[in-house]
Design a protein around this motif. Structure first.
Motif, PDB file in Angstrom:
ATOM      1  N   ALA A   1       1.023  -1.077   0.543  1.00 16.04           N
ATOM      2  CA  ALA A   1       0.076  -0.082  -0.166  1.00 16.04           C
ATOM      3  C   ALA A   1       0.524   1.234   0.424  1.00 16.04           C
ATOM      4  O   ALA A   1       0.231   2.168  -0.478  1.00 16.04           O
ATOM      5  CB  ALA A   1      -0.970   0.192   1.024  1.00 16.04           C
TER       6      ALA A   1
ATOM      7  N   ASN B   1       9.642   3.155   7.704  1.00 15.52           N
ATOM      8  CA  ASN B   1       9.692   1.769   7.919  1.00 15.52           C
ATOM      9  C   ASN B   1      10.002   1.019   9.058  1.00 15.52           C
ATOM     10  O   ASN B   1      11.215   1.833   9.060  1.00 15.52           O
ATOM     11  CB  ASN B   1       9.661   1.501   6.511  1.00 15.52           C
ATOM     12  CG  ASN B   1       8.810  -0.431   7.049  1.00 15.52           C
ATOM     13  OD1 ASN B   1       7.672  -0.416   7.142  1.00 15.52           O
ATOM     14  ND2 ASN B   1       9.921  -1.561   6.408  1.00 15.52           N
TER      15      ASN B   1
ATOM     16  N   THR C   1      11.220  -1.514   8.893  1.00 12.51           N
ATOM     17  CA  THR C   1      12.968  -2.488   7.688  1.00 12.51           C
ATOM     18  C   THR C   1      12.792  -1.303   6.851  1.00 12.51           C
ATOM     19  O   THR C   1      12.563  -1.836   6.369  1.00 12.51           O
ATOM     20  CB  THR C   1      11.408  -3.660   8.331  1.00 12.51           C
ATOM     21  OG1 THR C   1      11.617  -4.249   8.398  1.00 12.51           O
ATOM     22  CG2 THR C   1      13.201  -4.929   6.944  1.00 12.51           C
TER      23      THR C   1
HETATM   24  P1  NAP Z   1       2.105  -4.996   4.033  1.00 14.21           P
HETATM   25  O1  NAP Z   1       2.712  -5.472   2.542  1.00 14.21           O
HETATM   26  O2  NAP Z   1       1.932  -6.084   4.450  1.00 14.21           O
HETATM   27  O3  NAP Z   1       3.009  -4.373   4.568  1.00 14.21           O
HETATM   28  C1  NAP Z   1       2.185  -3.923   6.067  1.00 14.21           C
HETATM   29  C2  NAP Z   1       3.431  -3.074   6.984  1.00 14.21           C
HETATM   30  O4  NAP Z   1       2.882  -2.827   8.223  1.00 14.21           O
HETATM   31  C3  NAP Z   1       4.613  -3.123   6.522  1.00 14.21           C
HETATM   32  O5  NAP Z   1       4.966  -1.596   6.504  1.00 14.21           O
HETATM   33  C4  NAP Z   1       5.329  -3.141   8.148  1.00 14.21           C
HETATM   34  O6  NAP Z   1       6.400  -3.544   8.262  1.00 14.21           O
HETATM   35  C5  NAP Z   1       4.004  -2.508   8.703  1.00 14.21           C
HETATM   36  N1  NAP Z   1       4.030  -3.051  10.230  1.00 14.21           N
HETATM   37  C6  NAP Z   1       3.558  -3.966  10.359  1.00 14.21           C
HETATM   38  N2  NAP Z   1       4.038  -4.371  10.975  1.00 14.21           N
HETATM   39  C7  NAP Z   1       4.438  -3.459  11.914  1.00 14.21           C
HETATM   40  C8  NAP Z   1       5.030  -3.450  13.494  1.00 14.21           C
HETATM   41  N3  NAP Z   1       4.529  -3.996  14.237  1.00 14.21           N
HETATM   42  N4  NAP Z   1       5.679  -2.180  13.478  1.00 14.21           N
HETATM   43  C9  NAP Z   1       5.983  -1.286  13.217  1.00 14.21           C
HETATM   44  N5  NAP Z   1       5.673  -1.682  11.614  1.00 14.21           N
HETATM   45  C10 NAP Z   1       4.768  -2.602  11.426  1.00 14.21           C
HETATM   46  O7  NAP Z   1       0.010  -4.515   3.977  1.00 14.21           O
HETATM   47  P2  NAP Z   1       0.195  -3.482   2.426  1.00 14.21           P
HETATM   48  O8  NAP Z   1      -0.890  -3.767   1.627  1.00 14.21           O
HETATM   49  O9  NAP Z   1       0.934  -2.573   2.157  1.00 14.21           O
HETATM   50  O10 NAP Z   1      -1.381  -2.660   3.210  1.00 14.21           O
HETATM   51  C11 NAP Z   1      -0.815  -1.883   4.408  1.00 14.21           C
HETATM   52  C12 NAP Z   1      -1.848  -1.417   5.650  1.00 14.21           C
HETATM   53  O11 NAP Z   1      -3.016  -0.689   4.411  1.00 14.21           O
HETATM   54  C13 NAP Z   1      -2.850  -2.567   5.968  1.00 14.21           C
HETATM   55  O12 NAP Z   1      -3.459  -2.049   6.759  1.00 14.21           O
HETATM   56  C14 NAP Z   1      -4.505  -2.487   4.687  1.00 14.21           C
HETATM   57  O13 NAP Z   1      -5.608  -3.028   5.148  1.00 14.21           O
HETATM   58  C15 NAP Z   1      -4.362  -0.927   4.644  1.00 14.21           C
HETATM   59  N6  NAP Z   1      -5.061  -1.147   2.720  1.00 14.21           N
HETATM   60  C16 NAP Z   1      -5.979  -0.711   2.713  1.00 14.21           C
HETATM   61  C17 NAP Z   1      -6.508   0.026   1.446  1.00 14.21           C
HETATM   62  C18 NAP Z   1      -8.050   0.415   1.467  1.00 14.21           C
HETATM   63  O14 NAP Z   1      -8.688   0.478   0.073  1.00 14.21           O
HETATM   64  N7  NAP Z   1      -8.307   1.838   2.181  1.00 14.21           N
HETATM   65  C19 NAP Z   1      -5.949  -0.952   0.626  1.00 14.21           C
HETATM   66  C20 NAP Z   1      -5.036  -1.298   0.372  1.00 14.21           C
HETATM   67  C21 NAP Z   1      -3.851  -1.618   2.087  1.00 14.21           C
HETATM   68  P3  NAP Z   1       8.126  -4.036   7.811  1.00 14.21           P
HETATM   69  O15 NAP Z   1       8.009  -3.917   6.597  1.00 14.21           O
HETATM   70  O16 NAP Z   1       8.937  -3.570   8.564  1.00 14.21           O
HETATM   71  O17 NAP Z   1       7.070  -5.282   7.312  1.00 14.21           O
END
Ligand code: NAP
Length: 460
Positions: free
Chosen positions: A137, A157, A159
Motif C-alpha cells: 500500500a 519503515n 525494516t
Molecule cells: P503489507 O505489504 O503487509 O505491509 C505492512 C506494513 O506494515 C509494512 O510496512 C510493515 O513493516 C508494517 N508493519 C507491520 N507490523 C508492524 C509493526 N509491529 N511495527 C511497525 N510496522 C509494522 O500490507 P499493505 O498491503 O501495504 O497494507 C497496509 C495497510 O493498508 C493494511 O492495514 C491494509 O488494510 C491497508 N490497505 C487499505 C486499503 C484501502 O482500500 N483502504 C488498500 C490497501 C491496503 P515491515 O516492512 O517492517 O514488516
C-alpha cells in the motif's frame, strides 16, 4: 438478481476471499445502473493462478479484481500491464484485451486513493509527505505522491531496507524520496514544516485499535493532514492523535470504494454517476460499521412516534425523535426555524443533526420528521444510522389521525385531505427508496402494530 444469458460475470481472485466487501460495490453498481452483471469471489491457490486467469478469459469473464496474495504474481499471466501498475509492481484489476487474447492489468488502489484525495479536497502538489510503512500500500501511495508532484517524501519503515527498495525503484535519482527507519522519526522534528502523513502500516487495524506506530505527541503537532489507509475502526488511534493535535484526519474507506468504482468503469467503459457512488459508499459503511438502531420513516401521522416508543419499550432500547432533537440543539421550535431562517436552513440543520447522530447513536429507535428522508443526503445518513422501516398508511387513515391536531400548518389550508393525498403520492417513491422494509401501519392498536413491526425490524 435476475440472471439471464446476457448477464456478464465479473469477480475477484484471491486467498482468502470470504470477507471481501467487493460484492457490495459491484453487485450494488450493477443493480443501480441496470447493468446485467454479477460479481463473484473466486478462491484461487498460488499454484492455480495462471490456469485461473486463462480459464477466466476463456469463460469470457468480463473482468477480475485481484487481491492478496496474487497482486504481484498475477503479472506473469497478463498480456499487458498499465504503466502505473508496472511501476508499483502490483495489479488489482484485470480488463479483457481482445486484440491480444488476454487480460491487461491495472492498479486501481492507487487511482482509488487519488480520487478519494480529490473528493476530500486534499492537494499534494508541492507538499512534504511522510509515509509510515513500506509494504504494497505504501508503494502505491508513494507513486501517487510522485505523480501529484509532491516536494518531498519521507518513507519511514520498521525494516528500513524495504523503504530503500521502494525509493530505489520509484525515484532512482533520489530527488524526492528519503527512506528512513521508523525509529528515526525524531530527525524529522528538527525542521519546522508541517506534513501530510499517510499511515500505511497494518498497525491499528481492528481488533488492535489501541495501537499506533508512533505515539509521540510532538510528531502529531506537525501533522496538518493525516490519512490512515486502515478504515476499520472508522477512527483509528492514528486519526485520533492527528485530530487531538489540531490536524485533519481521514480514513481510507473511500479508497476501497473508488478502487472498485474505477475497476467497474474500466470493465464497462462508462463513468459511475456521483449519486450512485454515494449510495454505494453508504452501503459499504453499513457493512463495515453496522449499527443496531431502528429508523422509522413515513408521512406525518403514520405512527412513527407512537409505535416507535412502543417498539423501544419492547426491545428495551432508547427512543429519539429527530424533530425534538433538532429543537433542543437549536434552542427553538421548528416552526420558528422555518419562520426565521427558512426551509433550506432547517434542512441543513437536519443533515447536521443526522451526521452527528450517525456516529453516536446506539440501540435507539429513531422517529424521523416526515420530510427528512426526501433529501438523498439525509436518506443515506438514515441508512447509516440503522435499519430503515417505512410506515405506510392510507391518506384517509392519516387524515383521521391528524385532523384535530392544531400544530399541523398543512391542515390549515382549504382542502387538507386533498393536500395529504397529493403529498403522499409525491413522497411515496422516495420513502420506498430510502427504506429497507415497508410495514403497513393502517392500524391503531399498538399490540397489533408491534406484531407487524417486530419481525420487520430485524432485531435478534
Ligand atoms: P503489507 O505489504 O503487509 O505491509 C505492512 C506494513 O506494515 C509494512 O510496512 C510493515 O513493516 C508494517 N508493519 C507491520 N507490523 C508492524 C509493526 N509491529 N511495527 C511497525 N510496522 C509494522 O500490507 P499493505 O498491503 O501495504 O497494507 C497496509 C495497510 O493498508 C493494511 O492495514 C491494509 O488494510 C491497508 N490497505 C487499505 C486499503 C484501502 O482500500 N483502504 C488498500 C490497501 C491496503 P515491515 O516492512 O517492517 O514488516
Amino acid at each position: 438478481m435476475n440472471i439471464s444469458g446476457k448477464t456478464s460475470v465479473i469477480g475477484l481472485i484471491g486467498n482468502p476471499v470470504e470477507h471481501t466487501l467487493s460484492p457490495v460495490i459491484h453487485n450494488g453498481l450493477g443493480e443501480r445502473l441496470n447493468i446485467p452483471s454479477v460479481y463473484v469471489p473466486f478462491l484461487v491457490e498460488k499454484e492455480g493462478l495462471s490456469a485461473a486467469v486463462k480459464g477466466a478469459y476463456a469463460l469470457h469473464i468480463k473482468g477480475l479484481n485481484v487481491t492478496v496474495p496474487h497482486k504481484n504474481d498475477v503479472m506473469d499471466s497478463l498480456v499487458e500491464i498499465d504503466e502505473a501498475a508496472a511501476a508499483i509492481g502490483a495489479v488489482n484489476t484485470l480488463v479483457r484485451c481482445e486484440e491480444k487474447g488476454g487480460y491487461k492489468g491495472y492498479n486501481t488502489d492507487m487511482s482509488g486513493l487519488r480520487r478519494q484525495m480529490k473528493e476530500d479536497g486534499i492537494s499534494l502538489k508541492g507538499e512534504t509527505v511522510v509515509i509510515l510503512g513500506a509494504g504494497g500500500a505504501a508503494k502505491a501511495v508513494a507513486y501517487m505522491c510522485l505523480i501529484e508532484g509532491v516536494a518531498k517524501i519521507y518513507l519511514l519503515n520498521r525494516t528500513v531496507e524495504k523503504a530503500g527498495e521502494i525509493a530505489g525503484k520509484l525515484d532512482p535519482e533520489g530527488k524526492v524520496i528519503v527512506p528512513m527507519a521508523l525509529a528515526d522519526y525524531g530527525k524529522l522534528l528538527e525542521g519546522l514544516e508541517k506534513w501530510i502523513v499517510f499511515q500505511a502500516t497494518s498497525i491499528g487495524l481492528a481488533p488492535h485499535i489501541d495501537q499506533v506506530v508512533i505515539e509521540d505527541g510532538s510528531f502529531y503537532d506537525r501533522v496538518k493532514i493525516g490519512v490512515d489507509l486502515i478504515y476499520n475502526p472508522a477512527e483509528t488511534k492514528f486519526m485520533k492523535l492527528v485530530a487531538a493535535h489540531g490536524g485533519k484526519a481521514f480514513n481510507a474507506l473511500k479508497m476501497l470504494l473508488y478502487q472498485g468504482i474505477i475497476a467497474y468503469e474500466l470493465w464497462h467503459d462508462m463513468t459511475v454517476p456521483e449519486d450512485v457512488a454515494a449510495e454505494i459508499y453508504t452501503e459499504l459503511r453499513r457493512q463495515v460499521y453496522p449499527k443496531d438502531n431502528i429508523v422509522l420513516i413515513g408521512y406525518m401521522g403514520s405512527g412513527k412516534t407512537t409505535f416507535g416508543k412502543a417498539l423501544a419499550k419492547h426491545f428495551d432500547m432508547d427512543f429519539l425523535d429527530t424533530d425534538g432533537y433538532i429543537e433542543r440543539q437549536a434552542g427553538k421550535k421548528i416552526s420558528e426555524i422555518f419562520a426565521e431562517e427558512g426551509e433550506e436552513a432547517f434542512r441543513k440543520l437536519e443533515t447536521e443533526a443526522l451526521t452527528g447522530l450517525r456516529d453516536s447513536l446506539q440501540h435507539t429507535v429513531v422517529a424521523t420528521g416526515g420530510g427528512m428522508p426526501l433529501r438523498p443526503e439525509n436518506a443515506r445518513l438514515l441508512r447509516e444510522i440503522g435499519r430503515v422501516c417505512y410506515l405506510t398508511a392510507a391518506p384517509q387513515v392519516i387524515y383521521e389521525r391528524v385532523k384535530e391536531d392544531g400544530n399541523r400548518p398543512l391542515l390549515k389550508g382549504e382542502d387538507p385531505y386533498g393536500t395529504i393525498c397529493r403529498m403522499m403520492k409525491q413522497r411515496e417513491p422516495m420513502y420506498r427508496r430510502a427504506a429497507d422494509v415497508a410495514v403497513d401501519a393502517n392500524c391503531d392498536s399498538i399490540e397489533e402494530m408491534l406484531e407487524r413491526l417486530i419481525p420487520a425490524v430485524g432485531v435478534e
